[in-house]
Design a protein around this motif. Structure first.
Motif: not given
Ligand code: ZN
Length: 298
Positions: A235-236, A272
């Motif tokens: 995830s970010r 990302y």
């Protein structure tokens, strides 16, 4: 045919447990994310089937990671299966190396080592078992691992092609000294029956048909299937945590040199991007200010 599921079975007349696994969509999710050479696809698929089988065997709450590290052209093969029945996998290899379509595990991984790591939620330290790559297959390597570490006779059959992964697992259950002789006879009979399995049968038959074909004179009890699926936990926020661990100076050095920080998840290939503003935000958040609750900062 049922796919992306695992089914356990036991023998009513022998102290042996078994599992069968079949993967299709979850396997396609892995293949869609990177263009792997044929031989790597085969081994990575077999490892994915193996990880699913082993996770069910240890019955943990947490995750099991199978990885092979080596100095060979394939430097890393990694598969994770969680107790929530999610799977993810990737491989790293030398893009300049010629990897023949029929290259075996030994050729690809040289003197490779397989590590089996089990992380249990809440436990401080993960369990890790290590075994060198044996024979030329994931199955043989794992059979050796079980023989040494658990001293339980184990047989594993794995097969992967570009569409499916399939696996069959048999393991002798611990028995009393008095029952040892009968247990050995049972194991010898059942494992010999199982050894008649062909790749084609493993890949194409429904589990009921397969078990009937192999063990029709035994009493086999098949449990309900467990569904498996591909999922990545990146995830970010997690990438931001990793950047914060680099330290502000190093992060700013990368920013100056590259204009931004690019991170790609090895498992799912999600990219990302963090620009100057994002990075400044990461480091402003790691310094608690008045009124902030430290436990909300992670
Ligand atoms: Zn990911």
């Amino acid at each position: 045919m049922k796919s992306d599921c695992l089914q356990r079975f036991i023998f009513d007349n022998a102290a042996i447990r078994g599992e069968w696994v079949s993967l299709q969509e979850s396997w396609q999710e892995v293949l869609n994310r990177r263009d792997y050479p044929v031989a790597i696809r085969r081994v990575l698929g077999e490892m994915m089937g193996a990880a699913a089988l082993l996770t069910e065997t240890v019955k943990i709450s947490g995750r099991l990671v199978l990885q092979i590290r080596s100095e060979g052209p394939v430097s890393l093969l990694m598969v994770e299966c969680t107790s929530k029945h999610t799977l993810r996998a990737f491989a790293q290899w030398d893009g300049d190396a010629e990897i023949a379509d029929d290259a075996g595990l030994q050729t690809m991984t040289g003197q490779g080592t397989m590590a089996i790591t089990i992380e249990v939620e809440g436990a401080k330290k993960p369990y890790q078992g290590v075994v060198s790559v044996h024979g030329d297959s994931i199955a043989e390597t794992l059979e050796t691992y079980f023989a040494h570490s658990e001293q339980l006779a184990t047989k594993i059959w794995l097969y992967a092609n570009d569409h499916n992964v399939a696996g069959l697992f048999l393991q002798q259950l611990p028995s009393d000294e008095s029952a040892k002789h009968a247990a050995e006879e049972d194991w010898s009979r059942v494992s010999q029956l199982a050894a008649t399995i062909t790749d084609d049968e493993l890949l194409t038959l429904e589990v009921e048909t397969l078990l009937h074909r192999l063990f029709h004179e035994e009493q086999v009890r098949l449990f309900e299937p467990t569904a498996l699926q591909f999922a990545c936990t990146c995830s970010r926020e997690r990438v931001a945590e990793t950047i914060s661990m680099l330290g502000q100076q190093e992060a700013e050095d990368i920013l100056d040199a590259e204009g931004g920080i690019e991170v790609a998840c090895e498992f799912c290939n999600e990219h990302y991007h963090f620009d100057k503003v994002d990075v400044a935000e990461i480091f402003s958040e790691t310094i608690p200010t008045e009124g902030d609750h430290p436990d909300t900062l992670h």
